[in-house]
Design an enzyme around this catalytic site. Structure first.
Site, PDB file in Angstrom:
ATOM      1  N   ARG A 133      30.886  97.702  31.645  1.00  0.00           N
ATOM      2  CA  ARG A 133      31.019  97.733  30.175  1.00  0.00           C
ATOM      3  C   ARG A 133      30.160  96.661  29.503  1.00  0.00           C
ATOM      4  O   ARG A 133      30.546  96.095  28.480  1.00  0.00           O
ATOM      5  CB  ARG A 133      32.492  97.568  29.747  1.00  0.00           C
ATOM      6  CG  ARG A 133      33.430  98.650  30.215  1.00  0.00           C
ATOM      7  CD  ARG A 133      33.091 100.015  29.608  1.00  0.00           C
ATOM      8  NE  ARG A 133      34.167 100.946  29.790  1.00  0.00           N
ATOM      9  CZ  ARG A 133      34.315 101.725  30.866  1.00  0.00           C
ATOM     10  NH1 ARG A 133      33.447 101.666  31.841  1.00  0.00           N
ATOM     11  NH2 ARG A 133      35.324 102.566  30.935  1.00  0.00           N
TER      12      ARG A 133
ATOM     13  N   GLU B 167      37.861  95.301  25.012  1.00  0.00           N
ATOM     14  CA  GLU B 167      36.632  96.043  25.293  1.00  0.00           C
ATOM     15  C   GLU B 167      35.993  96.505  23.981  1.00  0.00           C
ATOM     16  O   GLU B 167      34.773  96.581  23.865  1.00  0.00           O
ATOM     17  CB  GLU B 167      36.953  97.268  26.169  1.00  0.00           C
ATOM     18  CG  GLU B 167      35.708  97.931  26.723  1.00  0.00           C
ATOM     19  CD  GLU B 167      35.858  99.415  26.965  1.00  0.00           C
ATOM     20  OE1 GLU B 167      34.955 100.153  26.571  1.00  0.00           O
ATOM     21  OE2 GLU B 167      36.887  99.833  27.537  1.00  0.00           O
TER      22      GLU B 167
ATOM     23  N   SER C 262      40.049 102.849  25.951  1.00  0.00           N
ATOM     24  CA  SER C 262      40.580 101.599  26.512  1.00  0.00           C
ATOM     25  C   SER C 262      40.314 100.461  25.532  1.00  0.00           C
ATOM     26  O   SER C 262      39.162 100.206  25.183  1.00  0.00           O
ATOM     27  CB  SER C 262      39.868 101.252  27.818  1.00  0.00           C
ATOM     28  OG  SER C 262      40.055 102.263  28.765  1.00  0.00           O
TER      29      SER C 262
HETATM   30  N1  EPU Z   1      48.037 102.118  35.206  1.00  0.00           N
HETATM   31  C1  EPU Z   1      49.359 101.816  35.002  1.00  0.00           C
HETATM   32  N2  EPU Z   1      49.868 101.979  33.740  1.00  0.00           N
HETATM   33  C2  EPU Z   1      49.141 102.460  32.707  1.00  0.00           C
HETATM   34  C3  EPU Z   1      47.792 102.756  32.916  1.00  0.00           C
HETATM   35  C4  EPU Z   1      47.253 102.592  34.181  1.00  0.00           C
HETATM   36  O1  EPU Z   1      50.070 101.389  35.882  1.00  0.00           O
HETATM   37  O2  EPU Z   1      49.693 102.598  31.608  1.00  0.00           O
HETATM   38  C5  EPU Z   1      47.492 102.017  36.557  1.00  0.00           C
HETATM   39  C6  EPU Z   1      47.323 103.408  37.145  1.00  0.00           C
HETATM   40  O3  EPU Z   1      48.442 103.821  37.832  1.00  0.00           O
HETATM   41  C7  EPU Z   1      46.175 103.234  38.086  1.00  0.00           C
HETATM   42  C8  EPU Z   1      45.367 102.139  37.461  1.00  0.00           C
HETATM   43  O4  EPU Z   1      46.187 101.490  36.503  1.00  0.00           O
HETATM   44  O5  EPU Z   1      46.591 102.810  39.340  1.00  0.00           O
HETATM   45  C9  EPU Z   1      44.094 102.642  36.834  1.00  0.00           C
HETATM   46  O6  EPU Z   1      44.386 103.569  35.821  1.00  0.00           O
HETATM   47  P1  EPU Z   1      43.368 104.724  35.375  1.00  0.00           P
HETATM   48  O7  EPU Z   1      42.863 105.444  36.530  1.00  0.00           O
HETATM   49  O8  EPU Z   1      43.995 105.501  34.280  1.00  0.00           O
HETATM   50  O9  EPU Z   1      42.099 103.950  34.822  1.00  0.00           O
HETATM   51  P2  EPU Z   1      41.974 102.607  33.995  1.00  0.00           P
HETATM   52  O10 EPU Z   1      41.498 101.542  34.885  1.00  0.00           O
HETATM   53  O11 EPU Z   1      43.211 102.390  33.230  1.00  0.00           O
HETATM   54  C10 EPU Z   1      39.421 103.014  33.460  1.00  0.00           C
HETATM   55  C11 EPU Z   1      38.511 103.007  32.252  1.00  0.00           C
HETATM   56  C12 EPU Z   1      38.664 104.295  31.459  1.00  0.00           C
HETATM   57  C13 EPU Z   1      38.322 105.460  32.368  1.00  0.00           C
HETATM   58  C14 EPU Z   1      39.260 105.421  33.590  1.00  0.00           C
HETATM   59  C15 EPU Z   1      38.929 106.476  34.607  1.00  0.00           C
HETATM   60  C16 EPU Z   1      38.260 100.674  31.660  1.00  0.00           C
HETATM   61  C17 EPU Z   1      38.581  99.598  30.678  1.00  0.00           C
HETATM   62  N3  EPU Z   1      38.807 101.859  31.425  1.00  0.00           N
HETATM   63  O12 EPU Z   1      40.764 103.026  32.977  1.00  0.00           O
HETATM   64  O13 EPU Z   1      37.729 104.269  30.394  1.00  0.00           O
HETATM   65  O14 EPU Z   1      38.475 106.688  31.690  1.00  0.00           O
HETATM   66  O15 EPU Z   1      39.133 104.137  34.265  1.00  0.00           O
HETATM   67  O16 EPU Z   1      37.746 106.145  35.278  1.00  0.00           O
HETATM   68  O17 EPU Z   1      37.501 100.417  32.598  1.00  0.00           O
HETATM   69  C18 EPU Z   1      37.436 103.730  28.108  1.00  0.00           C
HETATM   70  O18 EPU Z   1      36.663 102.837  28.474  1.00  0.00           O
HETATM   71  O19 EPU Z   1      37.655 103.940  26.886  1.00  0.00           O
HETATM   72  C19 EPU Z   1      38.136 104.510  29.099  1.00  0.00           C
HETATM   73  C20 EPU Z   1      39.077 105.378  28.757  1.00  0.00           C
END
Ligand code: EPU
Length: 337
Positions: A162, A333, A237
């Site tokens: 990012r 972010e 995010s």
């Molecule tokens: N998790 C939780 N609770 C929540 C959300 C997530 O426990 O409320 C845990 C999930 O269980 C999982 C982990 O966190 O084990 C990761 O969650 P997820 O796969 O949903 O991805 P993320 O890390 O929360 C990132 C990006 C997203 C992107 C997703 C999928 C960032 C800041 N965000 O989210 O990007 O869509 O991975 O690759 O890196 C964005 O930047 O706007 C965005 C949506």
């Protein structure tokens, strides 16, 4: 090209925050952009793309220039690859769907990300195991002072998680006008390594997915977790996933053994901020019209008439509580204006 005064930006930011621009103009060509910059040399200027990665907390006391450059074309191809140039104002998801309809591979995992093409390099957007830097060749950008067009290559953009040169060394100095991506025409590198995608494909008994299958899987996953900005104001995010030194992480992990994490290098790990925020008790919490989304704690939402200040206050409360519990600072972010 009409310059409007006291212009509401509510429809121009995906959080749906009601703030006013002192002046607002939409530009539809590079020539118009050059002209407006020349005519307003001494004015304060604010560049607006799709408004999908910002939280507006006050009126903008500047000339807001909305980059509405449209068009896409194949500029080069060989048997294996195609080089596509898209103008900055194309809606990202529509552009991705167009590449898939043409059987061009590389962007399918980034389906349904809000925003416009021009902002994709700024924060090196990414999702489901793919980032823009994987297909980005170069972009054209206008120097706001000299009005000259400079080409930034992939290496020159200094992409990180990012991050890019446009958020750092040359911040506020350039306006991206178009981006070139190199996409596959055959032997597509289908990337389903991200757990959720495989599970989603398996549900539909798909073992040898096409670009369209992967895109559809990503769309289904995103729709189940992430609110549609047209229905519920948000900016994806709100926070970055924090990256910690392994040595620091290990101490924290001893106290919280259930904490999720991913190795990012020999010395660093990434912790999902969504998990930290959920554990801190904020998931689904509402404070007036501002809140934390019920399905994805990383996303802050506007239930209707929240002000930017109210959403900012929620973000600060979340940061403070997460730090008190885990000793981890989570950084925003989105750009807070
Ligand atoms: N998790 C939780 N609770 C929540 C959300 C997530 O426990 O409320 C845990 C999930 O269980 C999982 C982990 O966190 O084990 C990761 O969650 P997820 O796969 O949903 O991805 P993320 O890390 O929360 C990132 C990006 C997203 C992107 C997703 C999928 C960032 C800041 N965000 O989210 O990007 O869509 O991975 O690759 O890196 C964005 O930047 O706007 C965005 C949506």
């Amino acid at each position: 090209m009409e310059v409007q005064s006291n212009f509401s930006l509510k429809k121009h930011n995906t959080f749906g925050i009601e703030v006013k621009a002192r002046q607002f103009v939409a530009v539809h060509s590079v020539a118009e952009l050059k002209m407006i910059l020349e005519e307003n040399k001494n004015e304060k200027k604010f560049i607006l793309g799709g408004g999908s990665n910002m939280l507006l907390t006050k009126d903008i006391d500047a000339l807001v220039i909305h980059i509405d450059l449209k068009g896409k074309e194949i500029i080069k191809e060989d048997d294996d690859f195609v080089w596509v140039e898209s103008q900055a104002g194309e809606a990202w998801h529509d552009f991705v769907l167009w590449t898939i309809d043409n059987n061009f591979g590389g962007l399918e995992n980034m389906s349904l990300i809000p925003g416009n093409v021009g902002t994709t390099p700024v924060q090196n957007i990414g999702a489901y195991g793919t980032e823009i830097k994987d297909t980005f060749v170069s972009c054209k950008a206008m120097n706001i002072t000299t009005k000259e067009i400079k080409i930034f290559t992939n290496v020159e953009c200094s992409f990180g998680y990012r991050e890019s040169i446009f958020k750092n060394e040359v911040k506020d100095q350039f306006i991206i006008t178009s981006v070139v991506y190199k996409l596959t025409k055959r032997n597509h590198k289908i990337n389903t390594s991200y757990g959720d995608i495989l599970a989603e494909l398996a549900k539909n008994n798909i073992t040898d997915p096409t670009l369209k299958d992967v895109s559809n899987a990503v769309i289904t996953i995103r729709q189940s977790k992430l609110p549609d900005p047209k229905e519920l104001g948000n900016s994806g995010s709100f926070f970055k996933n924090p990256i910690l030194l392994k040595s620091d992480f290990e101490k924290i992990h001893q106290k919280f053994p259930e904490m999720k994490y991913y190795e990012v290098s020999a010395t660093e790990v990434k912790v999902p901020a969504g998990w930290l925020i959920e554990q801190a008790g904020f998931k689904g919490k509402r404070f007036g019209d501002a809140g934390v989304h019920k399905n994805q704690a990383l996303v802050l939402v506007n239930y209707g008439n929240a002000t930017g200040q109210e959403i900012l206050a929620v973000s600060k409360e979340v940061q403070k509580t997460v730090f008190e519990i885990f000793g981890i600072h989570i950084e925003a972010e989105v750009n807070v204006i």
